[in-house]
Enzyme design. Sequence first.
Site, PDB file in Angstrom:
ATOM      1  N   PHE A  41      22.632  21.044  -3.978  1.00  0.00           N
ATOM      2  CA  PHE A  41      22.657  20.472  -2.629  1.00  0.00           C
ATOM      3  C   PHE A  41      23.374  19.128  -2.688  1.00  0.00           C
ATOM      4  CE2 PHE A  41      20.482  19.322   1.501  1.00  0.00           C
ATOM      5  CZ  PHE A  41      20.945  20.426   2.207  1.00  0.00           C
TER       6      PHE A  41
ATOM      7  N   THR B 242      26.466  24.337  -8.038  1.00  0.00           N
ATOM      8  CA  THR B 242      26.162  23.259  -8.990  1.00  0.00           C
ATOM      9  C   THR B 242      27.459  22.784  -9.653  1.00  0.00           C
ATOM     10  OG1 THR B 242      25.761  24.775 -10.830  1.00  0.00           O
ATOM     11  CG2 THR B 242      23.867  24.239  -9.435  1.00  0.00           C
TER      12      THR B 242
ATOM     13  N   LYS C 217      33.653  26.633 -10.676  1.00  0.00           N
ATOM     14  CA  LYS C 217      34.681  27.218 -11.535  1.00  0.00           C
ATOM     15  C   LYS C 217      34.158  27.530 -12.940  1.00  0.00           C
ATOM     16  CE  LYS C 217      37.045  23.547 -10.416  1.00  0.00           C
ATOM     17  NZ  LYS C 217      36.539  23.075  -9.126  1.00  0.00           N
TER      18      LYS C 217
ATOM     19  N   GLY D 234      40.147  25.377  -2.320  1.00  0.00           N
ATOM     20  CA  GLY D 234      39.247  24.832  -1.299  1.00  0.00           C
ATOM     21  C   GLY D 234      39.258  25.653  -0.026  1.00  0.00           C
TER      22      GLY D 234
ATOM     23  N   GLY E 133      37.491   7.489  -3.066  1.00  0.00           N
ATOM     24  CA  GLY E 133      36.659   8.673  -3.308  1.00  0.00           C
ATOM     25  C   GLY E 133      37.478   9.942  -3.477  1.00  0.00           C
TER      26      GLY E 133
ATOM     27  N   GLU F 277      37.511  11.163  -9.059  1.00  0.00           N
ATOM     28  CA  GLU F 277      36.161  10.926  -9.561  1.00  0.00           C
ATOM     29  C   GLU F 277      36.174   9.727 -10.510  1.00  0.00           C
ATOM     30  OE1 GLU F 277      33.963  14.246 -10.550  1.00  0.00           O
ATOM     31  OE2 GLU F 277      35.109  15.589  -9.253  1.00  0.00           O
TER      32      GLU F 277
ATOM     33  N   ASP G 162      41.562  20.876 -14.552  1.00  0.00           N
ATOM     34  CA  ASP G 162      41.072  21.483 -13.311  1.00  0.00           C
ATOM     35  C   ASP G 162      42.074  22.525 -12.806  1.00  0.00           C
ATOM     36  OD1 ASP G 162      39.321  21.480 -10.789  1.00  0.00           O
ATOM     37  OD2 ASP G 162      41.286  20.959  -9.980  1.00  0.00           O
TER      38      ASP G 162
ATOM     39  N   LYS H  11      41.787  26.776 -12.364  1.00  0.00           N
ATOM     40  CA  LYS H  11      42.156  27.563 -11.191  1.00  0.00           C
ATOM     41  C   LYS H  11      43.185  28.636 -11.554  1.00  0.00           C
ATOM     42  CE  LYS H  11      40.724  23.874  -8.169  1.00  0.00           C
ATOM     43  NZ  LYS H  11      41.046  22.517  -7.706  1.00  0.00           N
TER      44      LYS H  11
ATOM     45  N   GLY I  69      36.880  18.954  -0.153  1.00  0.00           N
ATOM     46  CA  GLY I  69      36.181  18.323   0.970  1.00  0.00           C
ATOM     47  C   GLY I  69      35.111  19.274   1.459  1.00  0.00           C
TER      48      GLY I  69
HETATM   49  N1  LIG Z   1      33.522  18.997  -3.434  1.00  0.00           N
HETATM   50  C1  LIG Z   1      34.465  19.858  -3.163  1.00  0.00           C
HETATM   51  O1  LIG Z   1      35.254  19.659  -2.237  1.00  0.00           O
HETATM   52  C2  LIG Z   1      34.615  21.121  -3.968  1.00  0.00           C
HETATM   53  C3  LIG Z   1      35.607  22.041  -3.629  1.00  0.00           C
HETATM   54  C4  LIG Z   1      35.714  23.246  -4.335  1.00  0.00           C
HETATM   55  C5  LIG Z   1      34.831  23.495  -5.376  1.00  0.00           C
HETATM   56  N2  LIG Z   1      33.883  22.565  -5.727  1.00  0.00           N
HETATM   57  C6  LIG Z   1      32.919  22.894  -6.796  1.00  0.00           C
HETATM   58  O2  LIG Z   1      31.677  23.199  -6.176  1.00  0.00           O
HETATM   59  C7  LIG Z   1      30.586  22.764  -6.959  1.00  0.00           C
HETATM   60  C8  LIG Z   1      29.730  21.802  -6.164  1.00  0.00           C
HETATM   61  O3  LIG Z   1      30.493  20.683  -5.780  1.00  0.00           O
HETATM   62  P1  LIG Z   1      29.856  19.395  -5.109  1.00  0.00           P
HETATM   63  O4  LIG Z   1      30.965  18.494  -4.773  1.00  0.00           O
HETATM   64  O5  LIG Z   1      28.904  19.818  -4.062  1.00  0.00           O
HETATM   65  O6  LIG Z   1      29.031  18.795  -6.354  1.00  0.00           O
HETATM   66  P2  LIG Z   1      27.901  17.653  -6.323  1.00  0.00           P
HETATM   67  O7  LIG Z   1      28.016  16.843  -5.092  1.00  0.00           O
HETATM   68  O8  LIG Z   1      27.937  17.001  -7.647  1.00  0.00           O
HETATM   69  O9  LIG Z   1      26.528  18.477  -6.195  1.00  0.00           O
HETATM   70  C9  LIG Z   1      25.993  19.232  -7.237  1.00  0.00           C
HETATM   71  C10 LIG Z   1      24.589  19.659  -6.876  1.00  0.00           C
HETATM   72  O10 LIG Z   1      24.096  20.528  -7.906  1.00  0.00           O
HETATM   73  C11 LIG Z   1      22.796  20.123  -8.252  1.00  0.00           C
HETATM   74  N3  LIG Z   1      22.467  20.537  -9.617  1.00  0.00           N
HETATM   75  C12 LIG Z   1      22.932  20.051 -10.795  1.00  0.00           C
HETATM   76  N4  LIG Z   1      22.370  20.712 -11.826  1.00  0.00           N
HETATM   77  C13 LIG Z   1      21.502  21.604 -11.298  1.00  0.00           C
HETATM   78  C14 LIG Z   1      20.602  22.554 -11.832  1.00  0.00           C
HETATM   79  N5  LIG Z   1      20.471  22.725 -13.155  1.00  0.00           N
HETATM   80  N6  LIG Z   1      19.853  23.293 -10.976  1.00  0.00           N
HETATM   81  C15 LIG Z   1      19.957  23.139  -9.638  1.00  0.00           C
HETATM   82  N7  LIG Z   1      20.804  22.249  -9.070  1.00  0.00           N
HETATM   83  C16 LIG Z   1      21.557  21.494  -9.887  1.00  0.00           C
HETATM   84  C17 LIG Z   1      22.788  18.626  -8.075  1.00  0.00           C
HETATM   85  O11 LIG Z   1      21.449  18.197  -7.983  1.00  0.00           O
HETATM   86  P3  LIG Z   1      21.015  16.655  -7.771  1.00  0.00           P
HETATM   87  O12 LIG Z   1      21.303  16.370  -6.320  1.00  0.00           O
HETATM   88  O13 LIG Z   1      19.562  16.673  -8.083  1.00  0.00           O
HETATM   89  O14 LIG Z   1      21.852  15.864  -8.721  1.00  0.00           O
HETATM   90  C18 LIG Z   1      23.578  18.506  -6.774  1.00  0.00           C
HETATM   91  O15 LIG Z   1      22.736  18.718  -5.689  1.00  0.00           O
HETATM   92  C19 LIG Z   1      31.203  22.162  -8.209  1.00  0.00           C
HETATM   93  O16 LIG Z   1      31.205  23.135  -9.221  1.00  0.00           O
HETATM   94  C20 LIG Z   1      32.603  21.800  -7.781  1.00  0.00           C
HETATM   95  O17 LIG Z   1      33.502  21.834  -8.858  1.00  0.00           O
HETATM   96  C21 LIG Z   1      33.756  21.403  -5.019  1.00  0.00           C
END
Ligand SMILES: NC(=O)c1ccc[n+]([C@@H]2O[C@H](COP(=O)([O-])OP(=O)(O)OC[C@H]3O[C@@H](n4cnc5c(N)ncnc54)[C@H](OP(=O)(O)O)[C@@H]3O)[C@@H](O)[C@H]2O)c1
Lengths: 336, 168
Positions: free
Chosen positions: A8, A94, A123, A152, A205, A208, A219, A223, A315
Amino acid sequence: MRIILIGFGNLGKGLARIFVDKADFLRKTYGLVPHVVAVADERGAAMDENGLNLSKLLKVAEKKSVAAYEGGKRGKMALEVIEDMEADVVYELTPTNIKNGEPGFTHIKRAMLTGKHVITSNKGPLVVAFGELDSLARKCGVEFRYSASVGGAIPVINLARRLLAGNEIREVCGVLNGTTNYILTRMSTEGVPFEIVLREAQELGIAEKDPTLDIRGIDTACKITILANSILGIDAKLEHVKVTGIDRISSEAIRLAREAGQTIKLVGVARRGSLEVGPRLVPFGHPLAVGGTLNAVKFELDLAREITITGFGAGPQETSSSLLGDLIDIHRTLGG
Amino acid sequence: MLVKIVMELEDVPGQLLKALEPISRFGGNIQSIMHQRERKTPLGRVPVMLVFEISDKARMNKILNELRTMGVRITQLGEREGAVRSTVLLVGHIVHTDIMGTIDRLNGIRGVMVSDLSLAMGAPNKESAARMTITAGDEKRLRLAISTLRRAAGRKKLLMITSLEETE
Ligand SMILES: NC(=O)c1ccc[n+]([C@@H]2O[C@H](COP(=O)([O-])OP(=O)(O)OC[C@H]3O[C@@H](n4cnc5c(N)ncnc54)[C@H](OP(=O)(O)O)[C@@H]3O)[C@@H](O)[C@H]2O)c1
């Protein structure tokens, strides 16, 4: 539909917000009512057989773990949630871990083994064990969707697998990482050195705190690995991709390129017999010469010849487009 | 490479302009245009001879395809030898690692010439960059030159950035 969200963070919250905002639209247009029955983060879980109140949950999660939601459980593991709760679909959102795919890999396997469809943006599990997960889904008779893992918001995988299904795909190449594209674009338009643009991107932002995976091209290589597996049918692993990053690209190099009518882009290329990622010269005006954080993907096809799509590669709201699309698609496939 | 084509256009205003559009769109550089009014076809079309320069074969084919799709009949096509080229960037300690030696080696390949070189020196102790244009008699020689350069870049720990059209 009964839904479990694992993770989340940016995407989990973004998707929950969309479920709230689009509730009417989804019900009226598709007869789809997403009941989120459980949400887990790393610290605990919120659960309700009758569906969680997502607006409340989002409020709680602004400062705390989802476990702080009424009746939530601190320390409740995602894996238990997947096993214990009845649900149709598990979203695995996650963090990406490219070493062993965990924790996503185990989450996805458990979801499939307990008869739940899986949608993921992660991924990690895909680059580590695409083939294994793909066949497990088949064995368990569940749907496995990962549109959001590449590009995305851009429907790269579905475009290739469905609408272009009559073509032989000879090559797919693209600008697949918004962070590095932002850096290269700023360097090219402003003539600013790499280190300064990187810092600026971190402040905004866009990059990272640890941008290594983006900068080094890893990365993008992830992909390319996913595209090779999912649309070219190549049994590829991350280590099969030849990778060069953009950390050595200087303003001087970019200026020399510009003087010759070219720009430098970090491009991933997947074709039978060759998977590579590296900086390439791209002429201004070429479909892959997209600016800012945009992504672009180009297919080379036997019938259609060439198709390029462009859009936002990351995003929470943008990526929700793919995450939600996968859900609606499953809903339709199952005739819901 | 230089491409010479003869195409037949309808004898109405605006036809030539339409036919030139895809050439410039795909980066072609038009060198000469000659109407051959004296050779008007029985259907009243006018042959036009056109010479343009284009970076590679893939783009040339794109232009030809585009023209054919537009309904332009191409009656002659000739590529002039000795003019395929590719632009390459190098990043690293270029001067210290004997760029001239590398150029001599490339020039030593038959039918290959380094036709342009621009250097941008980095700050002291920083890496510099170079842009090199390699011209070759045909695609095969160009490939050979590029793989020779790739090996040299590998030995000298230079980052070599090739054009998107270049495949390994
Ligand atoms: N952001 C983007 O635009 C985007 C786009 C495409 C793909 N992605 C991919 O999508 C995934 C999520 O991205 P995000 O940006 O949402 O990441 P994020 O903001 O870092 O959120 C990760 C979430 O996973 C939770 N988590 C970590 N370990 C866990 C576990 N063992 N069990 C249950 N929950 C766990 C974290 O919990 P806590 O809150 O407790 O830390 C956090 O809520 C990643 O793999 C990322 O590479 C992201």
